[in-house]
Design a protein around this motif. Structure first.
Motif, PDB file in Angstrom:
ATOM      1  N   ALA A  53      44.330  37.087  37.906  1.00  0.00           N
ATOM      2  CA  ALA A  53      45.124  38.086  38.620  1.00  0.00           C
ATOM      3  C   ALA A  53      44.989  37.805  40.109  1.00  0.00           C
ATOM      4  CB  ALA A  53      44.631  39.493  38.296  1.00  0.00           C
ATOM      5  N   THR A  54      46.120  37.584  40.763  1.00  0.00           N
ATOM      6  CA  THR A  54      46.128  37.299  42.196  1.00  0.00           C
ATOM      7  C   THR A  54      46.640  38.530  42.937  1.00  0.00           C
ATOM      8  OG1 THR A  54      46.516  34.960  41.763  1.00  0.00           O
ATOM      9  CG2 THR A  54      46.969  35.750  44.003  1.00  0.00           C
ATOM     10  N   PHE A  55      45.825  39.002  43.876  1.00  0.00           N
ATOM     11  CA  PHE A  55      46.183  40.176  44.662  1.00  0.00           C
ATOM     12  C   PHE A  55      47.201  39.809  45.735  1.00  0.00           C
ATOM     13  CE2 PHE A  55      41.915  41.099  43.060  1.00  0.00           C
ATOM     14  CZ  PHE A  55      42.126  42.353  42.492  1.00  0.00           C
ATOM     15  N   ARG A  56      47.827  40.807  46.289  1.00  0.00           N
ATOM     16  CA  ARG A  56      48.826  40.605  47.348  1.00  0.00           C
ATOM     17  C   ARG A  56      48.243  39.922  48.582  1.00  0.00           C
ATOM     18  NH1 ARG A  56      53.331  42.913  45.605  1.00  0.00           N
ATOM     19  NH2 ARG A  56      53.198  44.683  44.191  1.00  0.00           N
ATOM     20  N   ASP A  57      46.933  40.041  48.798  1.00  0.00           N
ATOM     21  CA  ASP A  57      46.302  39.396  49.952  1.00  0.00           C
ATOM     22  C   ASP A  57      45.897  37.940  49.663  1.00  0.00           C
ATOM     23  OD1 ASP A  57      44.022  39.617  48.362  1.00  0.00           O
ATOM     24  OD2 ASP A  57      42.949  40.927  49.745  1.00  0.00           O
ATOM     25  N   GLY A  58      46.236  37.432  48.466  1.00  0.00           N
ATOM     26  CA  GLY A  58      45.953  36.047  48.112  1.00  0.00           C
ATOM     27  C   GLY A  58      44.648  35.822  47.375  1.00  0.00           C
ATOM     28  N   LYS A  59      43.752  36.795  47.364  1.00  0.00           N
ATOM     29  CA  LYS A  59      42.494  36.657  46.626  1.00  0.00           C
ATOM     30  C   LYS A  59      42.777  36.857  45.132  1.00  0.00           C
ATOM     31  CE  LYS A  59      39.710  37.973  50.506  1.00  0.00           C
ATOM     32  NZ  LYS A  59      38.769  38.866  51.096  1.00  0.00           N
ATOM     33  N   GLY A  82      28.057  34.866  31.695  1.00  0.00           N
ATOM     34  CA  GLY A  82      27.146  34.095  32.517  1.00  0.00           C
ATOM     35  C   GLY A  82      27.635  33.788  33.921  1.00  0.00           C
ATOM     36  N   ARG A  83      28.775  34.355  34.305  1.00  0.00           N
ATOM     37  CA  ARG A  83      29.319  34.061  35.638  1.00  0.00           C
ATOM     38  C   ARG A  83      29.366  35.315  36.489  1.00  0.00           C
ATOM     39  NH1 ARG A  83      34.626  31.152  35.794  1.00  0.00           N
ATOM     40  NH2 ARG A  83      34.071  31.190  37.982  1.00  0.00           N
ATOM     41  N   GLY A  84      28.265  35.650  37.118  1.00  0.00           N
ATOM     42  CA  GLY A  84      28.281  36.759  38.058  1.00  0.00           C
ATOM     43  C   GLY A  84      27.541  37.981  37.580  1.00  0.00           C
ATOM     44  N   GLN A  85      27.563  38.985  38.425  1.00  0.00           N
ATOM     45  CA  GLN A  85      26.808  40.203  38.200  1.00  0.00           C
ATOM     46  C   GLN A  85      27.685  41.371  37.747  1.00  0.00           C
ATOM     47  OE1 GLN A  85      27.498  38.812  41.199  1.00  0.00           O
ATOM     48  NE2 GLN A  85      27.772  40.353  42.761  1.00  0.00           N
ATOM     49  N   PHE A  86      28.929  41.083  37.336  1.00  0.00           N
ATOM     50  CA  PHE A  86      29.832  42.169  36.966  1.00  0.00           C
ATOM     51  C   PHE A  86      30.080  42.217  35.466  1.00  0.00           C
ATOM     52  CE2 PHE A  86      31.038  40.959  41.329  1.00  0.00           C
ATOM     53  CZ  PHE A  86      30.608  42.114  41.951  1.00  0.00           C
ATOM     54  N   GLU A  87      30.096  43.442  34.949  1.00  0.00           N
ATOM     55  CA  GLU A  87      30.384  43.680  33.533  1.00  0.00           C
ATOM     56  C   GLU A  87      31.879  43.731  33.294  1.00  0.00           C
ATOM     57  OE1 GLU A  87      29.956  47.514  30.555  1.00  0.00           O
ATOM     58  OE2 GLU A  87      28.422  47.188  32.059  1.00  0.00           O
ATOM     59  N   ARG A  88      32.595  44.357  34.236  1.00  0.00           N
ATOM     60  CA  ARG A  88      34.025  44.584  34.074  1.00  0.00           C
ATOM     61  C   ARG A  88      34.642  44.793  35.453  1.00  0.00           C
ATOM     62  NH1 ARG A  88      37.260  46.046  29.800  1.00  0.00           N
ATOM     63  NH2 ARG A  88      35.440  45.919  28.480  1.00  0.00           N
ATOM     64  N   ILE A  89      35.926  44.448  35.571  1.00  0.00           N
ATOM     65  CA  ILE A  89      36.684  44.687  36.792  1.00  0.00           C
ATOM     66  C   ILE A  89      37.883  45.546  36.408  1.00  0.00           C
ATOM     67  CG2 ILE A  89      37.941  43.651  38.711  1.00  0.00           C
ATOM     68  CD1 ILE A  89      36.396  40.987  37.983  1.00  0.00           C
ATOM     69  N   ILE A  90      37.988  46.714  37.026  1.00  0.00           N
ATOM     70  CA  ILE A  90      39.131  47.600  36.809  1.00  0.00           C
ATOM     71  C   ILE A  90      40.130  47.284  37.922  1.00  0.00           C
ATOM     72  CG2 ILE A  90      39.910  49.978  36.546  1.00  0.00           C
ATOM     73  CD1 ILE A  90      37.682  49.069  34.537  1.00  0.00           C
ATOM     74  N   VAL A  91      41.333  46.858  37.565  1.00  0.00           N
ATOM     75  CA  VAL A  91      42.293  46.340  38.524  1.00  0.00           C
ATOM     76  C   VAL A  91      43.456  47.330  38.722  1.00  0.00           C
ATOM     77  CG1 VAL A  91      43.857  44.417  39.020  1.00  0.00           C
ATOM     78  CG2 VAL A  91      41.707  43.989  37.818  1.00  0.00           C
ATOM     79  N   ASN A  92      43.808  47.559  39.983  1.00  0.00           N
ATOM     80  CA  ASN A  92      44.977  48.361  40.342  1.00  0.00           C
ATOM     81  C   ASN A  92      46.202  47.455  40.184  1.00  0.00           C
ATOM     82  OD1 ASN A  92      47.062  49.704  41.622  1.00  0.00           O
ATOM     83  ND2 ASN A  92      46.037  49.896  43.583  1.00  0.00           N
ATOM     84  N   GLY A  93      47.031  47.726  39.202  1.00  0.00           N
ATOM     85  CA  GLY A  93      48.203  46.902  38.938  1.00  0.00           C
ATOM     86  C   GLY A  93      49.144  46.792  40.122  1.00  0.00           C
ATOM     87  N   ALA A  94      49.241  47.822  40.961  1.00  0.00           N
ATOM     88  CA  ALA A  94      50.124  47.798  42.123  1.00  0.00           C
ATOM     89  C   ALA A  94      49.625  46.857  43.215  1.00  0.00           C
ATOM     90  CB  ALA A  94      50.286  49.211  42.687  1.00  0.00           C
ATOM     91  N   ALA A  95      48.349  46.473  43.189  1.00  0.00           N
ATOM     92  CA  ALA A  95      47.785  45.574  44.199  1.00  0.00           C
ATOM     93  C   ALA A  95      47.946  44.109  43.823  1.00  0.00           C
ATOM     94  CB  ALA A  95      46.302  45.893  44.408  1.00  0.00           C
ATOM     95  N   ILE A  96      48.538  43.842  42.668  1.00  0.00           N
ATOM     96  CA  ILE A  96      48.653  42.488  42.121  1.00  0.00           C
ATOM     97  C   ILE A  96      49.991  41.850  42.496  1.00  0.00           C
ATOM     98  CG2 ILE A  96      48.845  41.188  39.946  1.00  0.00           C
ATOM     99  CD1 ILE A  96      46.013  42.062  40.623  1.00  0.00           C
TER     100      ILE A  96
END
Length: 100
Positions: A53-59, A82-96
């Protein structure tokens, strides 16, 4: 800390860990909410589609999603095991900007 954030919620309460006042936030006010793993826990893979998922700011963020629908206001990603310290990312669909 966020004490409760259930699938489909469009808002949540952000409680300070020290002194301060609880704030109510809408998912629309943020790009994403990154849920940390519990101490000494390891990340686990998840079933679903592998997405970037690519955000509007390019990240961008990557993970597996079992609830992504084009145009949905909110969806979640589980980062690869095994990649990082996050369990889950909740994404704002409007920011994508795009999902691949």
């Amino acid at each position: 800390a966020i004490r409760s954030l259930r699938r489909g919620d469009l808002g949540f309460k952000l409680e300070p860990l020290g002194s301060g006042h609880t704030e109510e936030l809408s998912i629309a006010q943020v790009k994403a909410v990154f849920i940390h793993l519990a101490p000494n826990a390891s990340s686990k893979g998840a079933a679903g589609r592998n997405l970037t998922a690519t955000f509007r700011d390019g990240k961008s963020v990557q993970g597996t999603s079992d609830d992504y629908q084009p145009g949905a206001p909110v969806f979640s990603l589980v980062p690869p095991a095994g990649r990082g310290q996050f369990e889950r990312i909740i994404v704002n669909g409007a920011a994508i900007a795009s999902v691949q």
